[in-house]
Design a protein around this motif. Structure first.
Motif, PDB file in Angstrom:
ATOM      1  N   LYS A  77      -4.007   5.934  -1.489  1.00 52.01           N
ATOM      2  CA  LYS A  77      -5.228   5.713  -0.704  1.00 52.01           C
ATOM      3  C   LYS A  77      -6.400   6.513  -1.302  1.00 52.01           C
ATOM      4  O   LYS A  77      -7.516   6.020  -1.416  1.00 52.01           O
ATOM      5  N   ILE A  78      -6.102   7.745  -1.705  1.00 50.25           N
ATOM      6  CA  ILE A  78      -7.151   8.577  -2.307  1.00 50.25           C
ATOM      7  C   ILE A  78      -7.636   7.955  -3.619  1.00 50.25           C
ATOM      8  O   ILE A  78      -8.848   7.875  -3.874  1.00 50.25           O
ATOM      9  N   ASN A  80      -7.563   4.835  -4.467  1.00 46.97           N
ATOM     10  CA  ASN A  80      -8.337   3.650  -4.099  1.00 46.97           C
ATOM     11  C   ASN A  80      -9.760   4.041  -3.662  1.00 46.97           C
ATOM     12  O   ASN A  80     -10.755   3.470  -4.118  1.00 46.97           O
ATOM     13  N   GLU A  81      -9.856   5.054  -2.821  1.00 47.00           N
ATOM     14  CA  GLU A  81     -11.178   5.481  -2.341  1.00 47.00           C
ATOM     15  C   GLU A  81     -12.053   6.023  -3.466  1.00 47.00           C
ATOM     16  O   GLU A  81     -13.250   5.748  -3.523  1.00 47.00           O
ATOM     17  N   GLU A  82     -11.438   6.778  -4.375  1.00 50.84           N
ATOM     18  CA  GLU A  82     -12.234   7.355  -5.467  1.00 50.84           C
ATOM     19  C   GLU A  82     -12.666   6.292  -6.484  1.00 50.84           C
ATOM     20  O   GLU A  82     -13.753   6.375  -7.039  1.00 50.84           O
ATOM     21  N   THR A  84     -13.278   3.210  -5.679  1.00 46.88           N
ATOM     22  CA  THR A  84     -14.351   2.506  -4.963  1.00 46.88           C
ATOM     23  C   THR A  84     -15.664   3.281  -5.078  1.00 46.88           C
ATOM     24  O   THR A  84     -16.716   2.711  -5.408  1.00 46.88           O
ATOM     25  N   ALA A  85     -15.586   4.582  -4.848  1.00 42.82           N
ATOM     26  CA  ALA A  85     -16.790   5.423  -4.923  1.00 42.82           C
ATOM     27  C   ALA A  85     -17.376   5.394  -6.337  1.00 42.82           C
ATOM     28  O   ALA A  85     -18.595   5.324  -6.527  1.00 42.82           O
ATOM     29  N   GLY A  89     -19.289   2.480  -4.267  1.00 46.40           N
ATOM     30  CA  GLY A  89     -18.968   2.581  -2.848  1.00 46.40           C
ATOM     31  C   GLY A  89     -19.106   1.264  -2.114  1.00 46.40           C
ATOM     32  O   GLY A  89     -18.138   0.596  -1.799  1.00 46.40           O
ATOM     33  N   ASP A 287     -15.014  -2.017  -3.305  1.00 52.41           N
ATOM     34  CA  ASP A 287     -13.718  -1.805  -2.649  1.00 52.41           C
ATOM     35  C   ASP A 287     -12.711  -2.886  -3.023  1.00 52.41           C
ATOM     36  O   ASP A 287     -11.545  -2.605  -3.272  1.00 52.41           O
ATOM     37  N   SER A 291      -9.154  -2.365  -5.136  1.00 56.30           N
ATOM     38  CA  SER A 291      -7.863  -2.872  -4.663  1.00 56.30           C
ATOM     39  C   SER A 291      -7.223  -3.793  -5.688  1.00 56.30           C
ATOM     40  O   SER A 291      -6.011  -3.769  -5.883  1.00 56.30           O
TER      41      SER A 291
END
Ligand code: GDP
Length: 295
Positions: A77-78, A80-82, A84-85, A89, A287, A291
């Motif tokens: 999850k981390i 994926n979030e990074e 995306t950022a 973002g 995002d 993914s």
């Protein structure tokens, strides 16, 4: 688009974490070493990779235990979030003029897909109920004017052309025409060269001062990897970009440009080209891309 190599390697690295009930700092660091290699092999800018892996490691090592996820899932999850950022973002949209017409200047090197993408973008806006106008300011190759007319016809958008006249003059006349004909989006196809040179930048700067575009979009070829990133950097320094359209993502097996451009230039990818057909243009969602990369 298929960044198979990257996806496979990231999955392999992260899979080693998902089976475990508890993660030691060593487990995380080992996995991150593999993530780092996978990103470098995908031709992601090395400074970008270094920063990204550092952020992920810090968060993964210091992570709070979440009831709903195993530690390994939490690391995914981390990541994926990074990712995306890293790509901006959230979705970045085209700047629209408060009083139409919105003027969009398309710039880029020859062969990047600029003319095709100008047509794709015109078709995209037309489908949204807008009334676009394409303008042929790539006057050095008569074939470019013809090509724009062909794509314009295919997407049902008129093309304003005045042959080999001065591009600044053509653009001014096109704006007058657009106002008279109530065209609300003017998409200007500008000259491209094989390489960035002073003459090209001078002409584009002149055009920019005259037409005062609301949006300058660089069209860059994803398959050229870090070259595309360098091209974006140069255009941004000379001209000031609002965003990038990354083309040929369908043929890009690595993903280095997609993952580096925003971080290196600060300018977001706004659309991606995913094929030769005129409908093969999609708004870019960081995002969703993250993914897809993680598979
Ligand atoms: P320009 O010289 O920058 O105006 O480039 P063109 O618009 O002539 O495009 C160069 C080539 O790239 C053409 O064969 C296009 O069909 C192709 N092309 C453009 N965008 C894409 C894309 O997103 N995917 C693929 N596969 N081909 C593309």
């Amino acid at each position: 688009m298929a960044f198979e190599g990257l996806t496979g390697k990231l999955q392999a690295a992260l899979k080693k974490l998902t089976g475990k009930g508890k993660l030691s700092e060593k487990d995380v660091k080992e996995a991150m070493r593999e993530v780092r290699l996978a990103l470098l092999e995908a031709d992601v800018n090395f400074v970008v990779v270094k920063d990204l892996v550092k952020k992920i490691t810090e968060r993964a090592v210091g992570q709070e235990i979440m009831q709903s996820l195993t530690p390994g899932q939490q690391v995914i999850k981390i990541v994926n979030e990074e990712l995306t950022a890293l790509m901006g973002g959230t979705q970045s949209k085209v700047n629209m003029a408060p009083n139409p017409p919105t003027v969009i200047m398309m710039v880029g090197l020859q062969g990047s897909g600029k003319t095709t993408t100008a047509g794709k973008l015109a078709g995209y806006f037309k489908k949204q109920g807008k009334n676009p106008l394409l303008v042929a300011c790539d006057i050095y190759r008569p074939a470019a004017i013809k090509q724009l007319q062909v794509v314009g016809q295919k997407v049902g958008v008129p093309v304003f052309e005045r042959g080999q006249k001065d591009p600044v003059q053509i653009a001014s006349e096109a704006l007058e025409f657009a106002k008279k004909e109530q065209r609300d989006i003017v998409i200007i196809d500008t000259a491209g060269r094989l390489h960035i040179n002073e003459e090209l930048m001078e002409e584009l700067s002149r055009l920019k001062s005259q037409v005062k575009p609301h949006e300058i979009l660089l069209v860059a070829d994803a398959m050229t990897g870090q070259d595309a990133v360098n091209v974006a950097k140069s255009f941004d320094e000379r001209l000031g970009l609002d965003g990038v359209i990354l083309t040929k993502l369908d043929g890009d097996t690595r993903g280095g440009a997609a993952l580096s451009i925003k971080a290196v230039t600060g300018k977001p990818i706004k659309f991606i080209g995913t094929g030769e057909k005129l409908e093969d243009l999609e708004p870019f969602h960081p995002d969703r891309m993250a993914s897809r990369i993680l598979g």
